[in-house]
Write an enzyme that holds these catalytic residues in place. Structure first.
Site, PDB file in Angstrom:
ATOM      1  N   ASP A 196     -82.157 -60.208  89.807  1.00  0.00           N
ATOM      2  CA  ASP A 196     -81.693 -58.861  90.131  1.00  0.00           C
ATOM      3  C   ASP A 196     -80.529 -58.916  91.124  1.00  0.00           C
ATOM      4  OD1 ASP A 196     -84.948 -57.167  90.057  1.00  0.00           O
ATOM      5  OD2 ASP A 196     -83.620 -57.901  88.485  1.00  0.00           O
ATOM      6  N   GLU A 256     -94.651 -46.782  60.313  1.00  0.00           N
ATOM      7  CA  GLU A 256     -94.222 -46.906  61.711  1.00  0.00           C
ATOM      8  C   GLU A 256     -95.003 -45.916  62.566  1.00  0.00           C
ATOM      9  OE1 GLU A 256     -90.307 -45.666  60.754  1.00  0.00           O
ATOM     10  OE2 GLU A 256     -89.497 -47.683  60.657  1.00  0.00           O
ATOM     11  N   LYS A 316     -95.444 -42.886  65.048  1.00  0.00           N
ATOM     12  CA  LYS A 316     -94.688 -41.650  65.292  1.00  0.00           C
ATOM     13  C   LYS A 316     -94.719 -41.377  66.803  1.00  0.00           C
ATOM     14  CE  LYS A 316     -94.171 -36.917  63.609  1.00  0.00           C
ATOM     15  NZ  LYS A 316     -94.131 -36.249  64.913  1.00  0.00           N
ATOM     16  N   ARG A 362     -81.958 -33.480  68.186  1.00  0.00           N
ATOM     17  CA  ARG A 362     -82.194 -33.027  66.808  1.00  0.00           C
ATOM     18  C   ARG A 362     -81.829 -31.563  66.634  1.00  0.00           C
ATOM     19  NH1 ARG A 362     -85.573 -30.169  63.763  1.00  0.00           N
ATOM     20  NH2 ARG A 362     -85.741 -30.793  61.588  1.00  0.00           N
ATOM     21  N   LYS A 364     -92.928 -44.348  54.837  1.00  0.00           N
ATOM     22  CA  LYS A 364     -91.660 -44.175  54.133  1.00  0.00           C
ATOM     23  C   LYS A 364     -91.571 -45.127  52.943  1.00  0.00           C
ATOM     24  CE  LYS A 364     -89.179 -43.595  58.548  1.00  0.00           C
ATOM     25  NZ  LYS A 364     -88.134 -44.167  59.411  1.00  0.00           N
ATOM     26  N   CYS A 401    -102.146   0.770  62.578  1.00  0.00           N
ATOM     27  CA  CYS A 401    -101.263  -0.027  63.443  1.00  0.00           C
ATOM     28  C   CYS A 401    -101.447   0.419  64.891  1.00  0.00           C
ATOM     29  CB  CYS A 401     -99.805   0.168  63.015  1.00  0.00           C
ATOM     30  SG  CYS A 401     -98.601  -0.536  64.180  1.00  0.00           S
ATOM     31  N   CYS A 448     -97.959  -3.145  58.383  1.00  0.00           N
ATOM     32  CA  CYS A 448     -97.526  -1.813  58.798  1.00  0.00           C
ATOM     33  C   CYS A 448     -96.245  -1.520  58.030  1.00  0.00           C
ATOM     34  CB  CYS A 448     -97.264  -1.772  60.305  1.00  0.00           C
ATOM     35  SG  CYS A 448     -96.508  -0.220  60.859  1.00  0.00           S
TER      36      CYS A 448
END
Length: 689
Positions: free
Chosen positions: A45, A124, A126, A147, A308, A425, A441
């Site tokens: 480091d 895989e 998720k 996304r 997949k 309603c 309604c």
């Protein structure tokens, strides 16, 4: 520090310093990859920090030579930055879901019907994190985008660069879009969460809040990590997902090791190395059971598995819906459950008038989230549960997302009968009308319906009217200032200044937001009308098919031209029925008329490519099979559209040409019978020339 590293600090000329910057960047990127991805650091480091400090010093001295892929970018900036909307250039779809092994096996059996054997599959984990797309150009990270809604996401590049496992520069000058999941390891989450005044329910929520911060220096302080799982290469054709993962690994991306391939003897995966273990298709159930058992030992949260098809060309054969690919599915783990008591049941009226009963329960924590409201769907569902107010019930989060009452554990003391939805309603006292399994309604002036319609219209995903929030809409409807979306543009909203909390400045901002919304393109106006099944995706499909004005849309509805709609790839019978019904509705027509008068855009000009001969004008093409030069085959469809042709999804009497690739299927036989002109791939290439 070795001799080569010490030599970097020799000399003081500008030329040597500039060369040193380039050398330090490459060296530090190598060390970061060893540390964050390979987990095999080759320097201490202290040595790393010394080199990093030197690079930071040089980049401050020569800011004009500071590179966008410099490791110094990892520390972020204190400058406030926006998160602008960015359109995705690859498909970023959701996944269809199953919740048990029998349903998964049915899905696999459906895949088998398309070929002689079950296609090879990859499974895989998720990851329960933040979906991200990393865009690289010539090997350099150019952009990182969330996304979002699948078509548009937020640009969070500066924040993502702070994540050590994200390569800033690849080993090859390659252009690729990479999908991945950003997450926060459980150990780090527990430590950070304990120090917060307002704690997060789970790591995903903390990660999501972090990645959207406006100062990347703050993101740098949170040890986010990433796994990538999909790559879309611009100039490289990779035949399988197996080899795609191998390529991503070779380029320096961090992949989850818990991946397994499954194949029958006659649909083998052909690995170039033992990169991923391979098992038989019949072993899938036992593998899933093993993953569920070992889930609790992971240092990150997963909410299921993703299955997949491995072969990329096979994926094209199975295709997509507007929501998800047909060649992949998510196996969601069995939901966590808890017990609670039903305190009351209320009725919600949506913008379409649908009456939905919602149970208020004693707050209970399930899978890290506190649940206090649970949708009861309809009277049939309530009858099935034999549910009453006061009952002790089991509550789950199906798919770890949607709260649901699973059963009644113990009946309440005071209520023994099954709860019934009221006849009227609760907001306008109109009688609720049964339509299918649900009550509605039908009063178009019901304040709750009006409020829902306007809230939908002004929302961020629709017209995105700035400074006009749901509270203001509530006030406008309650005081009967507006009763339809077009009145937002017609009424003088200065009247809001008469109400507490609405000073002149705030009111002027609302009016400016309304005026600015008039610049929204026609596709946005169309999807914002709130017509069932006519959302952003369908609006785009209509415009791409040349139905790019409100006049064209109304003409189709008036003529009941269902065939024109059904010939558009992606539009089915349900959408067509909704289209014809609602665009002939007098109220919708009046709304369109008034919005047009207010100045909203009601036509979207089609881009004209002036240097391409419109040789396919007046022709209707259907495309079938797979191609060597058009992968995916939508590329061929785009070439037809560029030259003035229409593209349809099914053979009909109006179809003039069938572009036929390998393994064409039933459309080829239909075209032969209908004596439609059949064009091979080579003939099509000649036509394009």
């Amino acid at each position: 520090m070795n001799k080569n590293q010490l030599d970097l600090f020799s000399g003081s000329s500008d030329e040597k310093d500039i060369d040193e910057i380039k050398t330090l960047i490459d060296l530090l990127l190598k060390y970061q990859h060893e540390y964050y991805v390979l987990n095999k650091p080759s320097v201490s480091d202290r040595e790393y920090d010394s080199l990093f400090d030197r690079l930071q010093f040089l980049e401050k001295k020569y800011p004009q030579y500071a590179s966008e892929n410099s490791p110094v970018k990892r520390v972020g900036s204190d400058l406030t930055s926006e998160l602008p909307d960015v359109k995705h250039t690859i498909p970023v779809l959701s996944l269809d879901k199953v919740y048990n092994i029998p349903d998964l096996l049915k899905w696999i059996e459906k895949l088998k019907k398309h070929s002689l054997s079950t296609p090879a599959l990859i499974i895989e984990e998720k990851i329960d994190g933040i979906s991200i797309v990393l865009y690289y150009k010539d090997g350099i990270l150019e952009r990182a985008v969330t996304r979002g809604n699948g078509e548009t996401g937020n640009d969070v590049t500066a924040n993502v660069k702070t994540i050590g496992a994200v390569p800033l520069k690849l080993g090859e000058k390659i252009t690729v879009a990479v999908r991945g999941e950003i997450y926060l390891p459980l150990e780090n989450f527990n430590e950070i969460n304990q120090s917060l005044d307002n704690r997060f329910a789970n790591p995903r929520n903390l990660a999501a809040g972090t990645i959207r911060r406006i100062k990347s220096s703050e993101v740098h302080k949170v040890p986010l990590n990433i796994y990538v799982y999909e790559g879309f290469f611009k100039d490289i054709e990779i035949p399988t997902h197996y080899e795609t993962l191998k390529k991503l690994s070779d380029l320096g991306f961090r992949l989850n090791k818990n991946v397994m391939a499954f194949a029958d003897s006659d649909s083998k995966i052909s690995p170039t190395s033992n990169f991923i273990p391979v098992a038989k298709i019949t072993d899938i159930a036992s593998y899933i059971a093993k993953e569920i058992k070992e889930r609790k030992n992971l240092d990150y949260e997963i909410d299921g598995l993703v299955i997949k098809i491995d072969n990329i060309s096979d994926r094209e054969k199975y295709g997509y819906t507007g929501h998800h690919p047909k060649w992949a599915i998510a196996y969601k783990f069995e939901s966590s459950e808890a017990e609670s008591t039903v305190k009351s049941i209320d009725i919600q009226i949506g913008r379409t008038g649908r009456a939905t009963p919602v149970a208020k329960i004693e707050p209970v924590e399930i899978s890290g989230s506190v649940v206090s409201n649970v949708t009861l769907h309809n009277q049939d569902y309530i009858n099935f549960l034999s549910l009453s107010i006061g009952d002790r019930v089991t509550v789950s989060r199906r798919g770890d997302v949607i709260p649901a009452i699973e059963n009644v554990v113990e009946k309440g003391v005071h209520e023994s009968h099954i709860w019934k939805i009221p006849e009227d309603c609760p907001f306008c006292k109109s009688k609720l009308i049964l339509d299918g399994a649900h009550l509605f309604c039908k009063n178009e002036l019901c304040p709750e319906r009006v409020k829902g319609q306007i809230n939908f219209f002004v929302s961020k995903d629709q017209m995105n009217i700035e400074n006009l929030g749901f509270e203001t809409v509530e006030l406008l409807v309650r005081e009967k200032i507006i009763e339809n979306v077009y009145e937002l543009y017609e009424k003088d909203l200065s009247i809001l200044e008469n109400y507490e909390g609405y000073a002149q400045k705030k009111t002027e901002l609302i009016k400016k937001g309304i005026e600015k919304s008039k610049e929204k393109p026609f596709r946005t106006v169309l999807s914002s009308l709130g017509i069932p099944d006519i959302g952003p995706k369908v609006s785009q499909l209509l415009i791409d098919a040349g139905i790019n004005s409100i006049e064209a849309i109304c003409e189709i509805a008036e003529n009941n031209d269902t065939e024109k709609l059904l010939n558009i790839n992606g539009i089915g019978e349900k959408t067509t029925e909704s289209f014809i019904k609602y665009f002939n509705d007098k109220k919708i027509r009046e709304t369109i008329k008034r919005l047009r008068k207010a100045g909203l855009i009601m036509k979207e000009e089609k881009a004209i490519v002036s240097n391409i001969n419109q040789v396919f004008t007046g022709q209707s093409w259907c495309v079938t099979g797979s191609f060597d030069n058009f992968k995916p085959r939508t590329i061929a469809e785009d070439e037809i559209k560029k030259r003035g042709g229409d593209v349809v999804s099914q053979i009909s009497g109006k179809t003039t040409h069938l572009l036929c690739g390998q393994a064409p299927g039933s459309k080829y036989e239909k075209a032969l019978k209908a004596e439609i002109k059949i064009i091979s791939e080579q003939e099509f290439l000649d036509l394009l020339k």
